[in-house]
Enzyme design. Structure first.
Site, PDB file in Angstrom:
ATOM      1  CG  ASN A   2      -2.534 -13.167  -1.601  1.00  0.00           C
ATOM      2  OD1 ASN A   2      -2.228 -13.538  -2.611  1.00  0.00           O
ATOM      3  ND2 ASN A   2      -1.207 -12.937  -0.979  1.00  0.00           N
TER       4      ASN A   2
ATOM      5  CD  GLU B  59      -1.850  -4.749  -2.409  1.00  0.00           C
ATOM      6  OE1 GLU B  59      -2.806  -5.455  -2.617  1.00  0.00           O
ATOM      7  OE2 GLU B  59      -1.203  -4.098  -2.928  1.00  0.00           O
TER       8      GLU B  59
HETATM    9 ZN   LIG Z   1      -3.349  -3.753  -6.804  1.00  0.00          ZN
END
Ligand SMILES: [Zn+2]
Length: 1002
Positions: A335, A368
Site C-alpha cells: 500500500n 515492498e
Molecule cells: Zn509484491
C-alpha cells in the site's frame, strides 16, 4: 504483495521412451560413480491418461466483463467509522465523478456492503440532488448497479453513498486483527488488505487497477488509538457528537489504484528515521516492542535512497510507514505510503531472532519498497500484467539486499529459492504462461503463484543479464518517467528497454512470457585443432521428460558460455533463436572444459554430453566451479532424474561428490532435493537407508561446523558469519532429523538446559534443536514444546515451533498437533503451516493431514474464503502422495468441494502425485540396491564396474544402441544383498526442514 509461497514440493515422472545407454564420463573424483543410465521410457497408459486428464480439466473461464467507463471517479472523499467492539463500520463516500455518456445507471464494484442511500449531485447544481431509486447487487460479480430516476448528464458531479459493512475475520477487505495488550487483554485492530480485488469490501468503488483517482480519507476512531493511512495526517479533531472519538483527516493522495489504498486503526508503538533524501520513515510495532522495528527501519532508510538512485525518480510521498499486523494472510502488502507486514516479516529482536529472519525481513522490505515505484507509481493496466509487478519486485529485492548486505551472497540464494522453484513448477503440464488472461476475481487470486513471482523474477534476471545493467537502468528510468501516475502493459516496458539497449527485447521476452514452460538445452562438443565446436539444440522440458511432439515450441534463448580458463567470466554470448545451432570457440585447448549458462542465469535446464559433463565434475570437488554453478549442475541432474532421463542412483552418486562443499546455498539446495527424495522413499520399506545416506553425507560438514557459533556469526549486518549461521542450522537439523546419534544426544542436552532456563538456546539453533527432539520425541516432548509456544512472546518463536510440531512421530500425537492447528493458539494464517508441517513430515502424517483437511474442509475453506492460503493448504497437504489412486481421490474430493481459486493447484497436485508414483515405480529398486551396496562394500559389490561416466554419445534422446553394456544386478546379487540387510523398521519422514524453509521463505 508478497506471498508466503512454498518451494520445491513438486516431484516428477516419465512418459516417453529412450533407449537405455550409458552416458557421461569416467571419473577419478567420484570413486564409485558408474554409469548414468539413460532410460527407455515405455509409454504407459497411466502416464498418457494423466496428461489427457489434465488438459481435460483446465479451469473453465468464468463469465466476466470489466466495469463500464461511462462514469468514472476523479476523487474519492471517503470517511470510515469502524466499531472495534461490534466489528462493523459505517462509511460515507463522496466521490467526484465524470459522466462521459449520459446514463441513468452507475455500475461499481461492491461486495459484502449494504448501501443505505445513494445520490448524485451534478457539478454546480447543489439542490438538484438526484436520489438513486434502486441498488441492484450482482453478488457473483461483486458489483452493484445504482439506478437513477433520470439520466445523469455528461459532465462532472458528486456521487454520495452512505453504507455499512462488517469488519470481517477473513484477512481481506476491511477486517479485524486480534492482538493481546501487554497486560494480556484481547483487543482488535481494524486493518485493510485490498489486493487484488477487495477494496470493494470496504467501500463501493471502481475496483480495477487502471481506474485511478485521488483519495481524501478521514477516519473516525477511538481517541486512544493510532489511525494511519497512505498519506500524512493533516487534521485531528474531536468528533462533534462523541468526545471519546477523534476524526483524523489525511492529505490527498496522488492519483492511484484502489488496491493500494490502506488504513489501520489500532494500538502501536513506532521507531522513526529519515532517509538521506528526506522521507520520514516509521516502523510501527505492537505496543512495547518498538525496539523490534529498528532493523527494518535501518533497512528501509538505506533502501529508499538506493531505489531513488537506481530508478532516478524520487519517492513521491512525504512519508512511508511500515507496520506489523497480527493477522495477515500474505507476507506483506505495498500500500502506497503504508506498507503492511506479517509480524514475522518486519520485527527483529536482537536476542531472539535468527539469521534467516533478518535476511527475510531485508528481502521483504526491499520487495515492498520497490513496489512504491514499480506498481504504485506505474501500475499494471490489468491483472494479466501482474507478473510484471511481482516478477520485477521479486528480482530487485535481491539487488537491494545485495547492496545493503553483501555478505549474504544473496544472488546464489536466489537460484535455490526462486529460480529452481520456478523451473520445477513450470515443468508441469498444468503450469501456465507468465502472461495469462484473467477476468473473474477467483482467477486473479489464482495467479498469485510461483510463476508470476519466481519465474517472473527469473526471466527478468535473465533479461537484465542479456541487456547489461547500464541499459537496463536507462530503459527502466524512461519507463517510469513515461508512465508515472498511469498504467502500463508488459509491452510498454519492452519498448523502453528496446530503445535503451537496441536489442530485440519484445521478440526475445514474448517467447518467455507468452508461452508456458522452458527449454532443455542439449549440448555436445567436438575439438577441431585449436577450436571447439559446440552443437546446441533446444526442446521443451517437461517434468515427465522432454517434449517429443512435432509441435515443440521454441524459445529465444540468450546463451552464455565460459571455459575452465576463467570460470567466472563469460567468453561468448549467443542468442539461440532456432531449434539447433553450432558455435565455434576459438583458441581453446582440448583439456579445457566448457560450461553453458555460467552464473545459472538463463531460464533453462542443460543436458551435457558425457564428455562435457566429465570435464565439469572435477570442478565440484575442487570447488573451481562457482558455487552457483555447482548448485545449478546438481539441480539440473536431479531434475533430469525425476524426469526419468537419468537414474536417480546417478544423482545420489553425484551428491556424494559434494562432501567437501563449504557453501550454504549449495548445501541448502542439495538438502532440499534429498528431502524430496526422502519423502518419496517414505512410501517404501527402505526409508532408513536414505536416512543413513543423509547422515553420511552431512556428517563431515556437521563436524566441521560444530555447535558453537564463531564470533560474529548471526550478528547484525556487516558482522560476517551470516552464512555460517544458516549452514550450521541447516546441517544440524538435517543430521538430527535423520537420527544422527551424537547430534540427537547433544540436541536433547541443549533442549533440556533451554527448557530449565540454564542455558537459553541461541535463536539460530532453536529450529534444528526443536526439530530433532520432536522427531525423536514422545508426548512429554510435545507438551513441553506446546508450553514453550504458549509462553513465547514473539510471533517468530511461535511460528518456529508451529512449523516443526508435525515432526512428532506417534500417530496419537500427530492428531494432537492437527487439533492444535485449528485452535485459538494458532493465528489463522499460520494454521496452514502447522498442517503442512504434519503432511510433510512422514507417511503417516501425510495421510492424517489429508484426512484432517477433508474432515474440516468447511471450516478451512470458510476461514480463507478462497484466497491464496487455500491453494497453499491444498498443495502442502497432498503434493507428497506417490500412489496413483490418491490422484483420483484428490480430484474427486475437489469436484464435490469447490475451491475456485485453487483449481489449477488441485490439477498441479494431481499431476505431481502421478509423477511421484511413476518415479517411485521406476527407480525405487535401483535406489534400494545402491543404498544397500554402499553399506556393505565388498560383499555385494559386483566387480568390475564400468567407469562412472563413460564416454559415449551425448546425453540426448538418441535412437542408437548403447556402445557398451551396463551392469545390471543379477538375481543372486539381489538375494545376497537382501540377506545382508537386516531390515529395520521404517521410520516416518520427509523434510520438515524443507517445510520450515518453505514457510519462512515467501
Ligand atoms: Zn509484491
Amino acid at each position: 504483495m508478497l506471498l508466503v509461497l512454498g518451494r520445491r514440493v513438486s516431484l516428477s515422472f516419465v512418459k516417453r521412451v529412450i533407449p537405455q545407454y550409458p552416458v557421461l564420463l569416467s571419473n577419478p573424483i567420484l570413486q564409485d560413480l558408474r554409469t548414468i543410465k539413460f532410460r527407455v521410457i515405455h509409454s504407459s497408459t497411466v502416464f498418457a491418461s494423466a496428461t489427457r486428464q489434465n488438459t481435460d480439466t483446465m479451469p473453465e473461464r468464468r463469465p466476466f466483463v470489466r466495469l463500464p467507463t461511462d462514469v468514472y471517479p476523479v476523487n474519492y472523499g471517503l470517511c470510515l467509522k469502524p466499531d472495534l467492539i461490534d466489528f462493523t463500520f459505517e462509511g460515507k463516500l463522496e466521490a467526484i465523478v465524470k459522466v462521459n455518456l449520459a446514463t441513468n445507471q452507475i455500475v461499481m464494484n461492491c461486495a459484502d456492503i449494504d448501501i443505505i442511500t445513494a445520490s448524485f449531485v451534478p457539478e454546480g447544481g447543489e439542490g438538484e440532488e438526484i436520489n438513486a431509486t434502486g441498488f441492484n447487487y450482482q453478488n457473483e460479480d461483486e458489483k452493484v448497479t445504482l439506478s437513477f430516476p433520470s439520466a445523469l448528464q455528461k459532465g462532472s458531479g458528486t456521487l454520495k453513498i452512505d453504507f455499512v459493512g462488517e469488519l470481517n475475520d477473513k484477512m481481506k477487505g476491511f477486517y479485524r486483527s486480534k492482538y493481546a495488550t501487554p497486560a494480556g487483554e484481547i483487543r482488535y485492530a481494524a486493518v485493510t488488505q485490498f489486493e487484488a480485488t477487495d477494496a470493494r469490501r470496504a467501500f463501493p468503488c471502481w475496483d480495477e487497477p487502471a481506474i485511478k483517482a485521488t483519495f481524501d480519507i478521514s477516519l473516525i476512531v477511538p481517541k486512544d488509538r493510532v489511525a494511519l493511512s497512505n498519506m500524512n495526517v493533516i487534521d485531528r479533531k474531536p468528533h462533534p457528537e462523541d468526545d471519546s472519538l477523534l476524526e483524523v483527516k489525511f492529505a490527498t493522495t496522488p492519483i492511484m489504484s484502489t488496491y493500494l489504498v490502506a488504513f489501520v486503526i489500532g494500538e502501536y508503538d513506532f521507531v522513526e528515521g529519515q532517509s538521506s533524501d528526506g522521507v520520514t520513515v516509521r516502523v510501527y510495532t505492537p505496543t512495547g516492542k518498538a525496539e523490534q522495528g529498528k532493523f527494518a527501519l535501518e533497512v528501509a532508510v538505506k533502501t529508499l535512497p538506493f531505489y531513488n538512485d537506481y530508478f532516478n525518480v524520487p519517492y513521491p510521498l512525504p512519508k512511508i510507514d511500515l507496520i506489523a499486523i497480527a493477522d495477515f494472510a500474505a507476507g506483506a502488502m505495498e500500500n502506497w505510503g503504508l506498507v503492511t507486514y506479517r509480524e514475522t516479516a518486519l520485527l527483529i529482536d536482537p536476542k531472539n531472532s535468527c539469521s534467516s529472519s533478518r535476511q527475510w525481513v531485508a528481502l521483504v522490505v526491499g520487495h515492498e519498497l520497490a513496489h512504491q515505484w514499480f506498481g504504485n507509481l506505474v501500475t499494471m493496466e490489468w491483472w494479466t500484467h501482474l507478473w510484471l509487478n511481482e516478477g520485477f519486485a521479486s528480482w530487485i529485492e535481491y539487488l537491494c539486499v545485495d547492496h545493503c548486505f553483501p555478505d549474504y551472497d544473496i544472488w546464489t540464494q536466489f537460484v535455490s529459492a526462486d529460480y529452481t522453484r520456478a523451473l520445477d513448477l513450470d515443468a508441469l503440464d498444468n503450469s501456465h504462461p507468465i502472461e495469462v488472461n484473467v477476468g473473474h476475481p477467483s482467477e486473479v487470486d489464482e495467479i498469485f503463484d510461483a510463476i508470476s513471482y519466481s519465474k517472473g523474477a527469473s526471466v527478468i534476471r535473465m533479461l537484465h543479464n542479456y541487456i547489461g545493467d547500464k541499459d537496463f537502468r536507462k530503459g527502466m528510468h524512461s519507463y517510469l518517467l513515461k508512465f508515472q501516475h498511469r498504467n502500463a502493459a508488459t509491452e510498454d516496458l519492452w519498448d523502453c528497454l528496446e530503445q535503451a539497449s537496441g536489442k530485440p527485447i519484445a521478440l526475445v521476452m514474448s517467447s518467455w512470457t507468452k508461452q508456458m514452460g522452458f527449454p532443455i538445452i542439449v549440448v555436445d562438443q567436438e575439438q577441431q585443432g585449436d577450436d571447439r565446436i559446440l552443437k546446441i539444440s533446444q526442446k521443451k522440458f517437461c517434468a515427465s521428460g522432454p517434449h517429443n511432439g512435432e509441435d515443440c515450441p521454441n524459445w529465444m534463448v540468450p546463451i552464455s558460455i565460459c571455459t575452465g580458463e576463467d570460470p567466472g567470466c563469460t567468453k561468448l554470448k549467443v542468442l539461440l533463436d532456432s531449434p539447433e545451432t553450432t558455435i565455434t570457440i576459438n583458441n581453446i585447448s582440448p583439456d579445457q572444459w566448457v560450461k553453458i549458462n555460467p552464473g545459472t542465469v538463463g531460464f533453462y535446464r542443460i543436458q551435457y554430453s558425457s564428455a562435457m559433463l566429465e570435464g565439469l565434475l572435477p570442478g565440484i570437488r575442487d570447488l573451481t566451479l562457482l558455487p552457483v554453478d555447482r548448485l545449478g549442475l546438481q539441480n539440473d541432474l536431479f531434475s533430469l532424474s525425476r524426469a526419468g532421463m537419468i537414474s536417480t542412483v546417478e544423482v545420489l552418486k553425484l551428491m556424494e561428490a559434494f562432501v567437501n562443499e563449504p557453501n550454504y546455498t549449495v548445501w541448502s539446495d542439495l538438502s532440499c532435493n534429498l528431502g524430496v527424495l526422502s519423502s518419496l522413499l517414505s512410501h517404501t520399506d527402505f526409508h532408513e537407508e536414505i536416512q543413513e545416506f543423509i547422515r553420511d553425507l552431512f556428517t563431515p560438514i556437521g563436524l566441521k561446523l560444530g555447535w558453537e557459533c564463531k564470533q560474529g556469526e548471526g550478528e547484525p549486518p556487516g558482522a560476517g558469519g551470516h552464512l555460517d549461521a544458516l549452514l550450521r542450522g541447516l546441517v544440524l537439523g538435517k543430521l538430527g532429523k535423520a537420527g544422527h546419534k551424537p547430534t540427537l544426544e547433544e540436541a536433547r542436552r541443549r533442549f533440556k538446559d533451554h527448557v530449565e532456563g540454564k542455558q537459553i538456546l541461541s535463536a539460530d539453533l532453536r529450529s534444528p534443536v526443536y526439530l530433532t527432539v520432536l522427531k525423536h520425541g514422545d508426548s512429554a516432548t510435545l507438551d513441553t514444546m506446546l508450553k514453550l509456544h504458549k509462553q513465547a512472546d514473539m510471533q517468530e518463536e511461535k511460528n518456529r515451533i508451529e512449523r516443526v510440531l508435525g515432526a512428532i512421530s506417534a500417530p496419537d500425537l500427530i492428531q494432537k498437533v492437527l487439533t492444535f492447528a485449528l485452535s485459538e493458539d494458532v493465528r489463522p494464517q499460520d494454521t496452514v503451516s502447522v498442517i503442512g508441517g504434519v503432511a510433510g513430515s512422514s507417511k503417516h502424517g501425510r495421510k492424517a493431514a489429508w484426512k484432517f483437511v477433508k474432515d474440516n474442509w468447511e471450516e478451512l475453506h470458510n476461514r480463507y474464503q478462497g484466497g491464496f492460503l487455500i491453494s497453499r493448504l491444498i498443495k502442502l497437504s497432498v503434493d507428497g502422495f506417490a500412489i496413483d489412486k490418491m490422484a483420483a481421490e484428490v480430484k474427486s474430493f475437489f469436484e464435490s468441494h469447490q475451491a475456485p481459486a485453487a483449481e489449477r493447484t488441485v490439477q498441479q497436485c494431481c499431476e505431481n502425485i502421478l509423477l511421484n508414483a511413476a518415479w517411485l515405480k521406476r527407480d525405487a529398486d535401483d535406489i534400494h540396491q545402491y543404498l544397500l551396496k554402499r553399506k556393505a562394500p565388498g560383499l555385494n559389490n559386483p566387480a568390475p564396474p564400468p567407469p562412472f561416466f563413460q564416454r559415449g554419445p551425448p546425453c540426448i534422446i538418441a535412437a542408437s544402441a548403447p556402445p557398451f553394456s551396463v551392469h545390471r544386478w543379477t538375481e543372486s546379487e539381489h538375494t545376497q544383498s537382501r540377506l545382508n540387510f537386516s531390515k529395520r523398521k521404517n521410520t516416518n519422514d520427509d523434510d520438515v526442514n524443507k517445510q520450515a524453509k518453505n514457510l519462512t521463505k515467501r
